[in-house]
Scaffold this active site. Structure first.
Site, mmCIF file in Angstrom:
data_model
loop_
_atom_site.group_PDB
_atom_site.id
_atom_site.type_symbol
_atom_site.label_atom_id
_atom_site.label_comp_id
_atom_site.label_asym_id
_atom_site.label_seq_id
_atom_site.Cartn_x
_atom_site.Cartn_y
_atom_site.Cartn_z
ATOM 1 N N LYS A 1 40.348 37.250 31.570
ATOM 2 C CA LYS A 1 40.816 35.867 31.607
ATOM 3 C C LYS A 1 40.112 35.046 30.539
ATOM 4 C CE LYS A 1 42.424 35.291 36.373
ATOM 5 N NZ LYS A 1 42.368 34.448 37.588
ATOM 6 N N LYS B 1 44.780 45.437 39.202
ATOM 7 C CA LYS B 1 43.810 44.500 39.765
ATOM 8 C C LYS B 1 43.119 45.236 40.900
ATOM 9 C CE LYS B 1 43.404 40.072 42.227
ATOM 10 N NZ LYS B 1 44.122 38.857 42.690
ATOM 11 N N ARG C 1 52.188 31.705 42.485
ATOM 12 C CA ARG C 1 51.956 30.691 41.447
ATOM 13 C C ARG C 1 53.211 30.489 40.592
ATOM 14 N NH1 ARG C 1 48.098 28.957 44.572
ATOM 15 N NH2 ARG C 1 46.302 30.358 44.691
ATOM 16 N N ASP D 1 38.733 30.654 36.375
ATOM 17 C CA ASP D 1 40.095 30.934 36.857
ATOM 18 C C ASP D 1 41.118 29.954 36.289
ATOM 19 O OD1 ASP D 1 42.172 32.092 38.252
ATOM 20 O OD2 ASP D 1 41.732 31.055 40.123
ATOM 21 N N GLU E 1 49.337 26.650 37.280
ATOM 22 C CA GLU E 1 48.753 26.616 38.618
ATOM 23 C C GLU E 1 47.780 25.453 38.785
ATOM 24 O OE1 GLU E 1 45.803 29.488 41.331
ATOM 25 O OE2 GLU E 1 46.643 30.209 39.439
ATOM 26 N N ASN F 1 48.814 41.458 42.583
ATOM 27 C CA ASN F 1 48.527 41.779 43.983
ATOM 28 C C ASN F 1 49.657 42.685 44.464
ATOM 29 O OD1 ASN F 1 46.158 40.163 44.179
ATOM 30 N ND2 ASN F 1 47.442 38.346 44.332
ATOM 31 N N GLU G 1 39.553 39.689 45.262
ATOM 32 C CA GLU G 1 40.376 38.928 46.201
ATOM 33 C C GLU G 1 41.026 39.821 47.250
ATOM 34 O OE1 GLU G 1 41.671 35.006 43.740
ATOM 35 O OE2 GLU G 1 42.955 36.766 43.456
ATOM 36 N N HIS H 1 37.617 23.262 39.045
ATOM 37 C CA HIS H 1 38.001 23.842 40.346
ATOM 38 C C HIS H 1 37.835 22.864 41.504
ATOM 39 C CE1 HIS H 1 39.421 27.180 42.626
ATOM 40 N NE2 HIS H 1 39.053 28.088 41.744
#
Length: 712
Positions: free
Chosen positions: A376, A301, A182, A381, A409, A224, A305, A533
């Protein structure tokens, strides 16, 4: 005398506009270009010299160096170091004993707060920057420079400021190969390949920019994470960055891969309750702190995902956080544990927006004392507009920190002008009712035992840092609101515009008006009335409300608008997913009824018939179409506003912004046409007057593909 000063004097003498010098955006809001007129005369009277004690620390040396650099640029000549009329005295009562006689009120400033005051000392007028710690002096120096840059009055200064949040952190989603997840401003700023032996001078400028707005932490690698980030080679590279950042008050943090004990430690499990796993994390923490004594701690995290986590072993998120917290606690470290989770398995009945609350609310009070749960801003998201996450204010026994996204993003990425200050302010002023009316998100954060806010950075190695000049304002606004979550995003924009371009009110007023309207414009042409979204999947570039064939229901945009022949929107009341009951009763009651739900969130919480009469008196279909058109019209207005400001802006930044606004208009029209063409297949109603028919049939928009869009 500098050439720029001569040019300014020439223009002033003959009544000409000041020359606009070339600028590629590298200097951000720290341009320190020469002042003129009243601002110059005022500055000359207050900044004849910068005086401090002998043998300053690295942080105080950075503060003094910045003052001399900034004032030298603003005044057009070097700054002295001897006491005189108009001198700036900077120090703590320990480092500059002269200050002790002033009996300054420093008791409530903590280690990062500062005081700026006009005083008379030994018969001379001086400006004092005082603090309990050199970090406060650093922040105070930048605050004083901001006053000079914006043309504020310098007479009778009496400013006392301390941060309301302890942790003010940028999260860099940077991978070790230089790619940024991102990221829309080039590759990673960190050249891991050349570190630790080569420390790019740009790392210092990054630290300066963060210090200027009060940011005091940086997570260097992607959430990640890969386990290699914790190997000895990369610890040495992290140490090199920590050494550069330390004088500027910035601690480094690392994202920790939960299965690192297996991947680089040779263990057969990463079970957080296994003694061998706990011992491995303790040894790893000892190794890191041996190299970096002020290492901040870990960001995690887990079980989201596809990332591994404690639930893989039948353990809770508290178990997973606490094993790392135990490892860093002896060193004063913390663990920031992200609440962005959703079920590993697909479910056609689940509402993903409920899952953070359902996963973490039952664990309130079970986390270690040095764990802060990172939530968040919304329950989904980082959408252009979301309601605030119901988890904020719902865990009184567990410190929570807010996570927002500075990189855009979902808001046009690099090329759309969409100032995020109003978005951040909207979130921070949301009333959670956690302790009764007036318990805003800002108040919740400020009241935590460990308080903080994290922003997903928009910084890359592009020359202008953020991909566009106006994206720099989002970084700036995040830092200023992290320092004071109750500040005004408009006032912040005014400061940014004055420092980044010119303090001339003829420029600042219209450009700030443009900025303050820009985020709402993006909401209008992308996701009006609470839609969410509906971006194209994967890269999230452009519209994709028709996507329905992905493997999991919650990955498909159709899941988030549920358009049909009856209407559009998701029912999150008791007759639907009942997500509203995660909120305080006062909020749930308001959201239960479409008539009392704010129009800008109505489709988030309700499935509304196409002919439903909105508060405007128009049908939902007409209202939706007119909002899409309003977004396009707002971009056209932004173009006109920018064109009128050409005399104030250097050619390079003017032309780049002009080109980006043209891109934004084209893509706003694309969003409007594609979405209305698609939703009209369900509504089967004509477009209202003033909204043109889509330029192409729906099949054209559905066929568009962008496999190489940035930020994947």
């Amino acid at each position: 005398m500098r050439l720029s000063r001569l040019l300014l004097m020439f223009c002033a003498a003959f009544g000409l506009a000041s020359p606009v010098l070339a600028d590629d955006g590298y200097d951000l809001w720290l341009r320190y270009r020469p002042l003129s007129g009243t601002a110059l005369a005022q500055a000359e009277a207050h900044a004849s010299a910068v005086v401090t004690g002998e043998q300053p620390s690295a942080t105080l040396a950075a503060a003094v160096g910045e003052l001399r650099r900034g004032l030298g640029g603003l005044l057009g000549h070097p700054i002295g170091s001897n006491e005189a009329n108009g001198a700036i005295l900077i120090g703590t009562p320990r480092s500059l004993p002269t200050l002790a006689q002033l009996r300054l009120p420093l008791g409530n400033l903590g280690s990062e707060g500062y005081l700026i005051r006009s005083v008379t000392l030994a018969g001379r007028p001086v400006t004092v920057i005082a603090a309990n710690d050199d970090r406060g002096l650093l922040y105070g120096s930048f605050a004083l420079l901001r006053l000079f840059q914006t043309g504020a009055s310098l007479d009778r200064l009496d400013i006392v400021s301390a941060p309301k949040l302890m942790l003010r952190v940028l999260d860099h989603w940077d991978n070790l190969d230089g790619h940024i997840e991102r990221g829309y401003a080039g590759n990673s700023l960190w050249d891991w390949w050349k570190l630790p032996n080569y420390k790019d001078p740009r790392y210092t400028d990054y630290a300066r920019a963060n210090a200027s707005i009060g940011i005091n932490g940086a997570v260097l690698n992607n959430v990640n994470a890969v386990a290699a980030s914790l190997t000895p080679d990369y610890i040495a590279k992290t140490k090199a960055l920590a050494d550069v950042f330390r004088p500027w008050g910035i601690k480094v943090y690392l994202s920790a891969r939960f299965t690192a004990p297996m991947e680089i430690g040779g263990l057969k499990t990463a079970d957080p309750l296994d003694p061998a796993v706990a011992a491995w994390w303790k040894a790893k923490a000892d190794e890191i702190y041996s190299a970096i004594p002020d290492f901040g701690g870990f960001l995690v995290k887990a079980n989201s995902e596809g990332q591994p986590g404690p639930q893989d072993y039948g353990r809770t998120h508290a178990d997973g956080a606490n094993v790392l917290a135990d490892a860093v606690r002896p060193h004063g470290g913390i663990v920031m544990y992200r609440a962005f989770v959703y079920a590993a398995q697909d479910s056609h009945t689940v509402d993903r927006t409920k899952q953070a609350y359902e996963s973490f609310k039952p664990l309130d009070g079970k986390f270690a004392q040095n764990v802060i749960v990172q939530v968040k801003n919304g329950p989904l998201d980082f959408q252009p507009r979301e309601p605030v996450s119901p988890l904020i204010g719902a865990m009184p026994k567990t410190p929570l920190m807010l996570e927002v996204q500075i990189t855009k993003e979902y808001l046009g990425q690099a090329t759309h002008a969409a100032y995020l200050g109003p978005l951040f302010e909207e979130i921070l002023r949301w009333d959670t009712f956690a302790k009764g009316r007036g318990t805003t998100v800002a108040k919740v954060l400020e009241g935590e035992r460990i308080s903080g806010i994290a922003g997903v950075a928009n910084i890359g190695n592009d020359r202008d840092w953020s991909g566009s000049t106006f994206n720099q304002a989002d970084w700036y606004a995040f830092g200023r609101l992290a320092w004071d979550p109750e500040a005004s995003s408009q006032r912040i924009a005014e400061d940014w515009a004055a420092m980044t371009f010119t303090p001339d009110p003829a420029f600042v007023k219209p450009v700030v008006a443009m900025m303050m309207a820009s985020r709402e414009a993006a909401v209008n042409y992308m996701t009006p009335l609470g839609l969410t979204h509906i971006m194209a999947t994967g890269h999230h570039y452009g519209p994709g409300p028709w996507v329905k064939d992905l493997a999991r229901a919650e990955w498909n945009p159709v899941h988030y608008h549920q358009a049909d022949a009856i209407g559009i929107g998701v029912d999150r009341t008791v007759s639907g997913t009942d997500a509203i009951h995660q909120y305080a009763p006062q909020i749930a009651k308001q959201l239960a009824n479409p008539k009392t739900t704010p129009d800008n969130l109505i489709l988030w919480f309700h499935h509304i018939p196409w002919d439903y009469r909105m508060k405007s008196g128009r049908t939902l279909w007409d209202e939706l179409a007119l909002h899409y058109q309003a977004g396009v019209d707002q971009v056209v207005a932004m173009q006109r506003q920018w064109q009128a400001l050409k005399p104030f802006v250097d050619q390079e930044r003017y032309e780049k912004t002009e080109a980006f606004l043209a891109i934004q208009l084209h893509e706003a029209e694309w969003w409007r046409d594609a979405c209305l063409a698609y939703f009209q297949t369900f509504a089967k109603r004509p477009l209202p007057a003033g909204v043109p028919a889509p330029a192409h049939p729906l099949s054209y928009y559905e066929a568009l593909q962008y496999p190489y869009a940035p930020g994947h």
